[in-house]
Design a protein around this motif. Sequence first.
Motif, PDB file in Angstrom:
ATOM      1  N   MET A   1      35.417  49.367  42.199  1.00 44.53           N
ATOM      2  CA  MET A   1      35.668  50.025  43.299  1.00 44.53           C
ATOM      3  C   MET A   1      36.339  49.383  44.362  1.00 44.53           C
ATOM      4  SD  MET A   1      31.582  51.612  43.505  1.00 44.53           S
ATOM      5  CE  MET A   1      32.123  52.824  45.024  1.00 44.53           C
ATOM      6  N   THR A   2      36.561  48.035  44.227  1.00 47.21           N
ATOM      7  CA  THR A   2      37.373  47.277  45.351  1.00 47.21           C
ATOM      8  C   THR A   2      38.824  46.647  44.407  1.00 47.21           C
ATOM      9  OG1 THR A   2      35.834  45.478  44.884  1.00 47.21           O
ATOM     10  CG2 THR A   2      35.683  46.632  47.012  1.00 47.21           C
ATOM     11  N   PRO A   3      39.882  47.068  44.979  1.00 44.43           N
ATOM     12  CA  PRO A   3      41.156  46.443  44.398  1.00 44.43           C
ATOM     13  C   PRO A   3      41.156  44.775  44.359  1.00 44.43           C
ATOM     14  CG  PRO A   3      41.534  47.874  46.094  1.00 44.43           C
ATOM     15  CD  PRO A   3      40.207  47.886  45.932  1.00 44.43           C
ATOM     16  N   GLN A   4      41.506  44.184  43.214  1.00 43.44           N
ATOM     17  CA  GLN A   4      41.680  42.940  43.320  1.00 43.44           C
ATOM     18  C   GLN A   4      42.724  42.640  44.266  1.00 43.44           C
ATOM     19  OE1 GLN A   4      42.436  41.142  39.683  1.00 43.44           O
ATOM     20  NE2 GLN A   4      43.445  39.520  40.577  1.00 43.44           N
ATOM     21  N   PRO A   5      42.640  41.557  45.217  1.00 39.48           N
ATOM     22  CA  PRO A   5      43.755  41.205  45.942  1.00 39.48           C
ATOM     23  C   PRO A   5      45.195  41.102  45.309  1.00 39.48           C
ATOM     24  CG  PRO A   5      41.741  39.737  46.476  1.00 39.48           C
ATOM     25  CD  PRO A   5      41.543  40.367  45.170  1.00 39.48           C
ATOM     26  N   GLU A   6      46.124  41.227  45.904  1.00 37.45           N
ATOM     27  CA  GLU A   6      47.476  41.276  45.545  1.00 37.45           C
ATOM     28  C   GLU A   6      47.802  42.368  44.154  1.00 37.45           C
ATOM     29  OE1 GLU A   6      47.959  37.352  44.347  1.00 37.45           O
ATOM     30  OE2 GLU A   6      48.316  36.546  46.308  1.00 37.45           O
ATOM     31  N   SER A   7      46.884  43.057  43.796  1.00 36.79           N
ATOM     32  CA  SER A   7      46.881  43.563  42.793  1.00 36.79           C
ATOM     33  C   SER A   7      47.795  45.036  42.737  1.00 36.79           C
ATOM     34  CB  SER A   7      45.702  44.315  41.928  1.00 36.79           C
ATOM     35  OG  SER A   7      45.049  45.056  42.940  1.00 36.79           O
ATOM     36  N   GLY A   8      47.939  45.521  44.063  1.00 36.28           N
ATOM     37  CA  GLY A   8      48.461  46.727  44.508  1.00 36.28           C
ATOM     38  C   GLY A   8      47.945  48.033  43.691  1.00 36.28           C
TER      39      GLY A   8
ATOM     40  N   GLY B   1      46.902  26.301  49.225  1.00 39.25           N
ATOM     41  CA  GLY B   1      45.899  25.855  48.522  1.00 39.25           C
ATOM     42  C   GLY B   1      46.394  25.130  47.253  1.00 39.25           C
ATOM     43  N   LEU B   2      45.326  24.126  46.748  1.00 41.58           N
ATOM     44  CA  LEU B   2      45.874  23.327  45.509  1.00 41.58           C
ATOM     45  C   LEU B   2      45.693  24.070  44.305  1.00 41.58           C
ATOM     46  CD1 LEU B   2      45.954  20.170  44.778  1.00 41.58           C
ATOM     47  CD2 LEU B   2      43.566  20.392  44.382  1.00 41.58           C
ATOM     48  N   SER B   3      44.847  25.035  44.185  1.00 45.53           N
ATOM     49  CA  SER B   3      44.582  25.434  42.882  1.00 45.53           C
ATOM     50  C   SER B   3      44.153  26.802  43.009  1.00 45.53           C
ATOM     51  CB  SER B   3      43.444  24.662  42.485  1.00 45.53           C
ATOM     52  OG  SER B   3      42.862  25.042  41.089  1.00 45.53           O
ATOM     53  N   HIS B   4      44.451  27.593  41.713  1.00 45.49           N
ATOM     54  CA  HIS B   4      43.956  28.809  41.637  1.00 45.49           C
ATOM     55  C   HIS B   4      43.593  29.061  40.201  1.00 45.49           C
ATOM     56  CE1 HIS B   4      47.770  30.181  40.020  1.00 45.49           C
ATOM     57  NE2 HIS B   4      48.246  29.457  41.080  1.00 45.49           N
ATOM     58  N   SER B   5      42.642  30.097  39.748  1.00 45.83           N
ATOM     59  CA  SER B   5      42.211  30.218  38.380  1.00 45.83           C
ATOM     60  C   SER B   5      43.666  31.163  37.742  1.00 45.83           C
ATOM     61  CB  SER B   5      41.272  31.283  38.516  1.00 45.83           C
ATOM     62  OG  SER B   5      40.819  31.431  36.950  1.00 45.83           O
ATOM     63  N   ILE B   6      44.006  30.732  36.413  1.00 45.66           N
ATOM     64  CA  ILE B   6      44.954  31.580  35.967  1.00 45.66           C
ATOM     65  C   ILE B   6      44.230  32.421  34.590  1.00 45.66           C
ATOM     66  CG2 ILE B   6      46.899  30.533  36.474  1.00 45.66           C
ATOM     67  CD1 ILE B   6      46.969  28.946  33.862  1.00 45.66           C
ATOM     68  N   GLY B   7      44.753  33.393  34.145  1.00 44.81           N
ATOM     69  CA  GLY B   7      44.308  34.249  33.052  1.00 44.81           C
ATOM     70  C   GLY B   7      45.110  35.643  33.036  1.00 44.81           C
ATOM     71  N   LEU B   8      44.563  36.506  32.722  1.00 43.29           N
ATOM     72  CA  LEU B   8      45.313  38.055  32.785  1.00 43.29           C
ATOM     73  C   LEU B   8      46.261  38.073  33.973  1.00 43.29           C
ATOM     74  CD1 LEU B   8      42.824  40.441  31.159  1.00 43.29           C
ATOM     75  CD2 LEU B   8      45.031  39.542  30.299  1.00 43.29           C
ATOM     76  N   ASN B   9      45.658  37.477  35.284  1.00 43.13           N
ATOM     77  CA  ASN B   9      46.599  37.410  36.269  1.00 43.13           C
ATOM     78  C   ASN B   9      47.183  35.894  36.667  1.00 43.13           C
ATOM     79  OD1 ASN B   9      47.296  37.424  39.346  1.00 43.13           O
ATOM     80  ND2 ASN B   9      46.820  39.793  38.984  1.00 43.13           N
ATOM     81  N   VAL B  10      47.785  35.563  37.249  1.00 41.87           N
ATOM     82  CA  VAL B  10      48.512  34.441  37.584  1.00 41.87           C
ATOM     83  C   VAL B  10      47.565  33.955  38.622  1.00 41.87           C
ATOM     84  CG1 VAL B  10      50.229  34.853  39.186  1.00 41.87           C
ATOM     85  CG2 VAL B  10      50.243  32.799  38.144  1.00 41.87           C
ATOM     86  N   HIS B  11      47.005  34.861  39.556  1.00 39.69           N
ATOM     87  CA  HIS B  11      45.859  34.601  40.500  1.00 39.69           C
ATOM     88  C   HIS B  11      44.751  35.142  39.883  1.00 39.69           C
ATOM     89  CE1 HIS B  11      49.389  33.593  43.373  1.00 39.69           C
ATOM     90  NE2 HIS B  11      49.240  32.841  42.777  1.00 39.69           N
TER      91      HIS B  11
END
Length: 455
Positions: free
Chosen positions: A170-177, A381-391
């Motif tokens: 119900m809520t879009p992931q940030p930056e996902s468009g 920021g120093l860090s972010h998680s990566i996976g199916l999305n780069v953020h």
Amino acid sequence: MRRVLMRCLAFLVVALTIAAIPAAAWEREDLSAFHERRVKLVRETGGDGVIVLFGYGDADVASSTTMFRQNEMFYYLTGWNEPNAMMLLVPKATKGSNEMIGIEKEILFIPPHDDRAGSYHGELWEGPKLGPDDADASARTGFPIVKSVTLFQSELLEALKGFNKIYTEMTPQPESGEDCFIKDMQSRLKKAAPLATFADFRDVVTRLRMVKSPGEIALIRKAAEASIEAHLAAMKTVRPGMWEYEVAARMQYEYERRGCEWPAYPPIVGSGFYSTVLHYDRDWNQMKDGDVVVMDVAGAYGGYASDITRTLPVNGKFTPRQKEIYGIVLAAADAAIAAARPGVTLGRGGSKGLHQIAYDYINTHGKDLHGKSLGQYFIHGLSHSIGLNVHDPFDYAQPLQPGMVVTIEPGIYIQEEKLGVRIEDDILITENGCEVLTRVLPRAAEEIEKVMGRH
Ligand code: GLY
Ligand code: MN
């Protein structure tokens, strides 16, 4: 006899033709991994509602200019990378402990075969597709039940006889468009089931996505390995007079020929002043003698991102000032990597946070042209998680756990000196610390000069 011979020959021709069709290059995890995620999702939502999600349709991507790429959340739960699919999960109506909650029905809905001549997204235009009634539909999707999308509403209403609630995104992931896509899915669901109540499963799936499965880690490793080769090729090619877009093109060529299907994010190749611009992805300038160039470039493999940055002296040799700033960024990265282990957090603030460790190092070493500390030039920021999305979705207040894959990317950006330095590596959190997945790519200033000089 002649007939038998002809038949044999015909068989041989068909067999050879089939053998000549290359196996699909897209690599995905074992289908059981996606099923396990669906089971976890049903358990963690408490089993008190059905779970519904739509994949992207043909209209959700600009199909004349881009390849189809599935909605991440849908791919994470299904492994299905074709348009216009839907997923329905129905929990077993058991009361009791969490362990008892299971799945009664897992249904994937896909479009029926379409071989009409004028059908732009049909099989004459886009090649053979799986149909819901094909004998191998279940084996190829990992769903016990595969049905036509035309049956979605009746199946949903049937499932809602036992439940009143629909869990969905119900809520879009940030930056996902994805704002429009999610609004549209909700209005279609409300129309299909006007009496149901709705709940968001985003937090539950985010928690799952924060810790990677062995299969996901294997894909991230492949993305990183291909992207490391891209960086090595760039180190051997960069020289004064080259254009930034030439470097970006060479790097894309190198990771794509190793199986990456697309850039994990638009390649950032910024020299001189543009080394200080964080997301400079125009790559329009000609690189000059005496400048540094920041190359934040990496590919995605099997849908999984890597994310790597190196900073090079365009002419192959850092000036003493560039080397000084470079050394501070590298030592800040090393301090954060040395401290990365289960239990610590990535976030800002708090003595244990990795961001704070890197910031403190930068802020207590070196000065700007006015004698001021350098912490003010570490602006992200120093860090972010990566996976199916780069953020990738992540809760930055949570401590690290084994199986998480995150970047470590301190930087110093002094516009006045046209000097930006960022060094970014990808790390896998292990039981006792971390493994740097991008370790083999030269990091120290001298190592980089050596690779650049030798060629
Ligand atoms: N590599 C781009 C970013 O992390 O924002
Ligand atoms: Mn990054």
